[in-house]
Design an enzyme around this catalytic site. Structure first.
Site, PDB file in Angstrom:
ATOM      1  N   SER A  50       0.831  -1.206   0.000  1.00  0.00           N
ATOM      2  CA  SER A  50       0.000   0.000   0.000  1.00  0.00           C
ATOM      3  C   SER A  50       0.860   1.248   0.000  1.00  0.00           C
ATOM      4  CB  SER A  50      -0.862  -0.020   1.261  1.00  0.00           C
ATOM      5  OG  SER A  50      -1.489   1.221   1.455  1.00  0.00           O
ATOM      6  N   TYR A  72      -1.503  -0.668  10.771  1.00  0.00           N
ATOM      7  CA  TYR A  72      -1.801  -1.288   9.473  1.00  0.00           C
ATOM      8  C   TYR A  72      -0.630  -1.081   8.512  1.00  0.00           C
ATOM      9  CZ  TYR A  72      -3.603  -1.602   4.700  1.00  0.00           C
ATOM     10  OH  TYR A  72      -3.754  -1.894   3.375  1.00  0.00           O
ATOM     11  N   LYS A  85       2.301  -3.729   6.631  1.00  0.00           N
ATOM     12  CA  LYS A  85       2.655  -3.801   5.200  1.00  0.00           C
ATOM     13  C   LYS A  85       4.157  -3.633   5.020  1.00  0.00           C
ATOM     14  CE  LYS A  85      -1.377  -4.507   3.453  1.00  0.00           C
ATOM     15  NZ  LYS A  85      -1.679  -5.814   2.856  1.00  0.00           N
TER      16      LYS A  85
HETATM   17  P1  NAD Z   1     -10.852  -7.099   1.178  1.00  0.00           P
HETATM   18  O1  NAD Z   1     -11.092  -7.075   2.645  1.00  0.00           O
HETATM   19  O2  NAD Z   1     -12.018  -6.969   0.275  1.00  0.00           O
HETATM   20  O3  NAD Z   1     -10.069  -8.439   0.786  1.00  0.00           O
HETATM   21  C1  NAD Z   1      -9.217  -9.111   1.662  1.00  0.00           C
HETATM   22  C2  NAD Z   1      -9.700 -10.552   1.759  1.00  0.00           C
HETATM   23  O4  NAD Z   1      -8.802 -11.267   2.618  1.00  0.00           O
HETATM   24  C3  NAD Z   1     -11.089 -10.663   2.364  1.00  0.00           C
HETATM   25  O5  NAD Z   1     -11.894 -11.421   1.495  1.00  0.00           O
HETATM   26  C4  NAD Z   1     -10.869 -11.371   3.690  1.00  0.00           C
HETATM   27  O6  NAD Z   1     -11.947 -12.217   4.032  1.00  0.00           O
HETATM   28  C5  NAD Z   1      -9.586 -12.122   3.439  1.00  0.00           C
HETATM   29  N1  NAD Z   1      -8.792 -12.406   4.630  1.00  0.00           N
HETATM   30  C6  NAD Z   1      -8.408 -11.551   5.614  1.00  0.00           C
HETATM   31  N2  NAD Z   1      -7.655 -12.180   6.529  1.00  0.00           N
HETATM   32  C7  NAD Z   1      -7.508 -13.458   6.093  1.00  0.00           C
HETATM   33  C8  NAD Z   1      -6.850 -14.587   6.594  1.00  0.00           C
HETATM   34  N3  NAD Z   1      -6.161 -14.540   7.747  1.00  0.00           N
HETATM   35  N4  NAD Z   1      -6.922 -15.752   5.902  1.00  0.00           N
HETATM   36  C9  NAD Z   1      -7.612 -15.810   4.735  1.00  0.00           C
HETATM   37  N5  NAD Z   1      -8.272 -14.779   4.218  1.00  0.00           N
HETATM   38  C10 NAD Z   1      -8.227 -13.613   4.888  1.00  0.00           C
HETATM   39  O7  NAD Z   1      -9.762  -5.983   0.862  1.00  0.00           O
HETATM   40  P2  NAD Z   1      -9.196  -5.450  -0.505  1.00  0.00           P
HETATM   41  O8  NAD Z   1      -9.541  -4.017  -0.584  1.00  0.00           O
HETATM   42  O9  NAD Z   1      -9.548  -6.348  -1.617  1.00  0.00           O
HETATM   43  O10 NAD Z   1      -7.637  -5.530  -0.202  1.00  0.00           O
HETATM   44  C11 NAD Z   1      -6.839  -6.622  -0.607  1.00  0.00           C
HETATM   45  C12 NAD Z   1      -5.414  -6.392  -0.133  1.00  0.00           C
HETATM   46  O11 NAD Z   1      -4.956  -5.159  -0.655  1.00  0.00           O
HETATM   47  C13 NAD Z   1      -5.284  -6.285   1.388  1.00  0.00           C
HETATM   48  O12 NAD Z   1      -4.078  -6.924   1.766  1.00  0.00           O
HETATM   49  C14 NAD Z   1      -5.193  -4.786   1.626  1.00  0.00           C
HETATM   50  O13 NAD Z   1      -4.466  -4.489   2.806  1.00  0.00           O
HETATM   51  C15 NAD Z   1      -4.447  -4.329   0.377  1.00  0.00           C
HETATM   52  N6  NAD Z   1      -4.709  -2.930   0.052  1.00  0.00           N
HETATM   53  C16 NAD Z   1      -6.006  -2.511  -0.116  1.00  0.00           C
HETATM   54  C17 NAD Z   1      -6.249  -1.171  -0.400  1.00  0.00           C
HETATM   55  C18 NAD Z   1      -7.658  -0.667  -0.570  1.00  0.00           C
HETATM   56  O14 NAD Z   1      -7.872   0.522  -0.507  1.00  0.00           O
HETATM   57  N7  NAD Z   1      -8.656  -1.502  -0.826  1.00  0.00           N
HETATM   58  C19 NAD Z   1      -5.200  -0.263  -0.524  1.00  0.00           C
HETATM   59  C20 NAD Z   1      -3.888  -0.735  -0.369  1.00  0.00           C
HETATM   60  C21 NAD Z   1      -3.660  -2.082  -0.075  1.00  0.00           C
HETATM   61  C1  UD1 Z   2      -7.508   5.334   3.534  1.00  0.00           C
HETATM   62  C2  UD1 Z   2      -6.521   4.733   4.500  1.00  0.00           C
HETATM   63  C3  UD1 Z   2      -5.351   4.153   3.725  1.00  0.00           C
HETATM   64  C4  UD1 Z   2      -5.836   3.156   2.687  1.00  0.00           C
HETATM   65  C5  UD1 Z   2      -6.847   3.853   1.772  1.00  0.00           C
HETATM   66  C6  UD1 Z   2      -7.411   2.873   0.798  1.00  0.00           C
HETATM   67  C7  UD1 Z   2      -6.814   6.114   6.496  1.00  0.00           C
HETATM   68  C8  UD1 Z   2      -6.203   7.151   7.383  1.00  0.00           C
HETATM   69  N1  UD1 Z   2      -6.103   5.749   5.421  1.00  0.00           N
HETATM   70  O1  UD1 Z   2      -6.838   6.369   2.879  1.00  0.00           O
HETATM   71  O2  UD1 Z   2      -4.463   3.510   4.598  1.00  0.00           O
HETATM   72  O3  UD1 Z   2      -4.762   2.676   1.917  1.00  0.00           O
HETATM   73  O4  UD1 Z   2      -7.905   4.384   2.564  1.00  0.00           O
HETATM   74  O5  UD1 Z   2      -8.171   3.465  -0.192  1.00  0.00           O
HETATM   75  O6  UD1 Z   2      -7.889   5.596   6.774  1.00  0.00           O
HETATM   76  N2  UD1 Z   2     -13.140  11.695   2.929  1.00  0.00           N
HETATM   77  C9  UD1 Z   2     -14.186  12.559   3.221  1.00  0.00           C
HETATM   78  N3  UD1 Z   2     -15.328  12.030   3.732  1.00  0.00           N
HETATM   79  C10 UD1 Z   2     -15.498  10.692   3.969  1.00  0.00           C
HETATM   80  C11 UD1 Z   2     -14.429   9.819   3.663  1.00  0.00           C
HETATM   81  C12 UD1 Z   2     -13.256  10.358   3.154  1.00  0.00           C
HETATM   82  O7  UD1 Z   2     -14.085  13.771   3.034  1.00  0.00           O
HETATM   83  O8  UD1 Z   2     -16.569  10.287   4.452  1.00  0.00           O
HETATM   84  C13 UD1 Z   2     -11.900  12.237   2.334  1.00  0.00           C
HETATM   85  C14 UD1 Z   2     -10.643  12.004   3.146  1.00  0.00           C
HETATM   86  O9  UD1 Z   2     -10.435  13.056   4.069  1.00  0.00           O
HETATM   87  C15 UD1 Z   2      -9.582  11.946   2.042  1.00  0.00           C
HETATM   88  C16 UD1 Z   2     -10.332  11.351   0.846  1.00  0.00           C
HETATM   89  O10 UD1 Z   2     -11.708  11.556   1.110  1.00  0.00           O
HETATM   90  O11 UD1 Z   2      -9.174  13.253   1.706  1.00  0.00           O
HETATM   91  C17 UD1 Z   2     -10.074   9.878   0.655  1.00  0.00           C
HETATM   92  O12 UD1 Z   2     -10.350   9.198   1.866  1.00  0.00           O
HETATM   93  P1  UD1 Z   2     -10.368   7.594   1.947  1.00  0.00           P
HETATM   94  O13 UD1 Z   2     -11.194   7.055   0.845  1.00  0.00           O
HETATM   95  O14 UD1 Z   2     -10.734   7.214   3.343  1.00  0.00           O
HETATM   96  O15 UD1 Z   2      -8.857   7.182   1.611  1.00  0.00           O
HETATM   97  P2  UD1 Z   2      -7.476   7.641   2.306  1.00  0.00           P
HETATM   98  O16 UD1 Z   2      -7.715   8.588   3.395  1.00  0.00           O
HETATM   99  O17 UD1 Z   2      -6.558   8.051   1.213  1.00  0.00           O
END
Ligand code: NAD
Ligand code: UD1
Length: 333
Positions: free
Chosen positions: A124, A148, A152
């Site tokens: 991330s 978190y 990572k």
């Molecule tokens: P998500 O929660 O939809 O997917 C993660 C999946 O992992 C879920 O289906 C959950 O049930 C499963 N899981 C969690 N712990 C587990 C375990 N111990 N054993 C087996 N399965 C398990 O989330 P996502 O948004 O699809 O994210 C996927 C990956 O990407 C995560 O590692 C997350 O940290 C990373 N990531 C996500 C974002 C984002 O904004 N969505 C941003 C940066 C990184």
């Molecule tokens: C959050 C996580 C980040 C993660 C990312 C995934 C935090 C502090 N960080 O980041 O670790 O990787 O999501 O996408 O939680 N906002 C509003 N109103 C809302 C929600 C959000 O104004 O109800 C604004 C926030 O202030 C920010 C932007 O929208 O400026 C994006 O927010 P969000 O979607 O939560 O993502 P991140 O803050 O970038």
């Protein structure tokens, strides 16, 4: 190739499964369903018209993983499984280290036991922390601001050590920026349980009338319109980035950290306006105070992804909003 997707029923993994399956790869999904639903699998099968094996299990169950790797002749792993709520990680860091770090150790043990060495890891942008300069490139100092983000970074470092210990390892740590959007079918997308923390799913629920109004966390940042700016990336672009990473690891060994973003920041107001256009609905909103821990702006340098993977994001903010609205109206009402 036979590819195992841990966390395979989750948001990003399910979209990646579609892209890989449609390109002719055989995907096997492994998930403990702690943040996803089994019904996703039937939707994936409907989209791809293929049978997609699913195993319910925890990545900390090394023996089960090992068995899956053998039985499904796995040749590469994409490790999505993990917990991802910043707030929850502050309240319960042990849960986060146990799932994200211990879970990866267990996976590495299972891979090593089976002579498997190709791994793509879901990292991330949060590993960078407070920007010393922007856009973040992959050499930016790594100082995550919460547990978190620490999990990572620890996994990235562990994978780096592992790849230094044995030149056969091939590891790509993909540093995602802000994934949003949904598959064009509207059958899969992001569906957080409870009230969403992140902007896009929150806006979608306001547009659909499930939530009354959006709170915008601050309009006094030093940004183009005062609201926070992020590098939103369409989940289908992200999914294609994973396939490009798998192809890259076919030809290259070692450890690689690669940003996956668009390189273009968009403000909260731009996203809200884009969503109003896509949905034809007004988004009631109010300005409230800044959210603690939020950065004003961050976005990616994307040269490394282009150079190493030959990949770049193609889809616009409008397409991101349209696909989320399509998913919201088809699958969430
Ligand atoms: P998500 O929660 O939809 O997917 C993660 C999946 O992992 C879920 O289906 C959950 O049930 C499963 N899981 C969690 N712990 C587990 C375990 N111990 N054993 C087996 N399965 C398990 O989330 P996502 O948004 O699809 O994210 C996927 C990956 O990407 C995560 O590692 C997350 O940290 C990373 N990531 C996500 C974002 C984002 O904004 N969505 C941003 C940066 C990184
Ligand atoms: C959050 C996580 C980040 C993660 C990312 C995934 C935090 C502090 N960080 O980041 O670790 O990787 O999501 O996408 O939680 N906002 C509003 N109103 C809302 C929600 C959000 O104004 O109800 C604004 C926030 O202030 C920010 C932007 O929208 O400026 C994006 O927010 P969000 O979607 O939560 O993502 P991140 O803050 O970038």
């Amino acid at each position: 190739m036979n590819i195992l997707l841990t966390g395979g029923a989750g948001y990003i993994a399910s979209h990646t499964a579609v892209v890989l399956a449609q390109a002719g790869h055989q995907v096997t999904l492994f998930d403990n369903l702690s943040n996803s639903q089994k019904s996703v699998i039937a939707n994936l099968e409907a989209i791809t018209a293929k049978t997609i094996p699913f195993i319910e299990g925890d990545v900390r169950d090394t023996q089960l993983l090992s068995q899956v790797i053998t039985e499904h002749h796995i040749e590469a792993v994409i490790h999505f499984a993990g917990l991802k709520s910043v707030a929850q990680s502050v309240e319960d860091p042990i849960l986060y280290y146990a799932n994200n770090v211990q879970g990866t150790i267990s996976l590495l043990e299972a891979m090593q036991a089976n002579g498997l060495n190709k791994l793509v890891f879901s990292s991330s942008a949060t590993v960078y922390g407070d920007p010393e300069y922007l856009p973040y490139d992959e050499h930016h100092p790594l100082k995550p601001m919460n547990p978190y983000g620490q999990t990572k970074l620890q996994v990235e470092e562990m994978l780096h050590d592992v790849s230094r210990s044995n030149a056969d390892w091939r590891v790509a740590c993909l540093r995602y920026f802000n994934p949003v959007g949904a598959h064009p079918s509207g059958l899969i997308g992001e569906n957080p349980s409870g009230i969403p923390n992140n902007l896009m799913p929150y806006v979608a629920r306001v547009a659909s009338g499930h939530l009354p109004e959006l709170s915008i966390f601050g309009n006094d940042y030093d940004t183009k319109d005062g609201t926070g700016e992020r590098d939103y990336i369409h989940v289908m672009d992200l999914a294609e980035g994973h396939m490009a990473a798998i192809d890259f690891l076919e030809k290259h060994s070692g450890w690689h950290a690669i940003n996956l973003g668009t390189g273009q920041p968009h403000s909260v107001m731009e996203l809200v306006t884009g969503f109003e256009k896509a949905s034809g609905k007004a988004i009631p909103r109010k300005i409230v105070g800044r959210r603690p821990g939020d950065l004003p702006v961050y976005f990616a340098t994307v040269d490394q992804a282009q150079k190493l993977l030959g990949w770049s994001a193609k889809r616009s903010l409008d397409e991101m909003c349209e696909s989320v609205w399509n998913f919201q109206t088809k699958s969430m009402s």
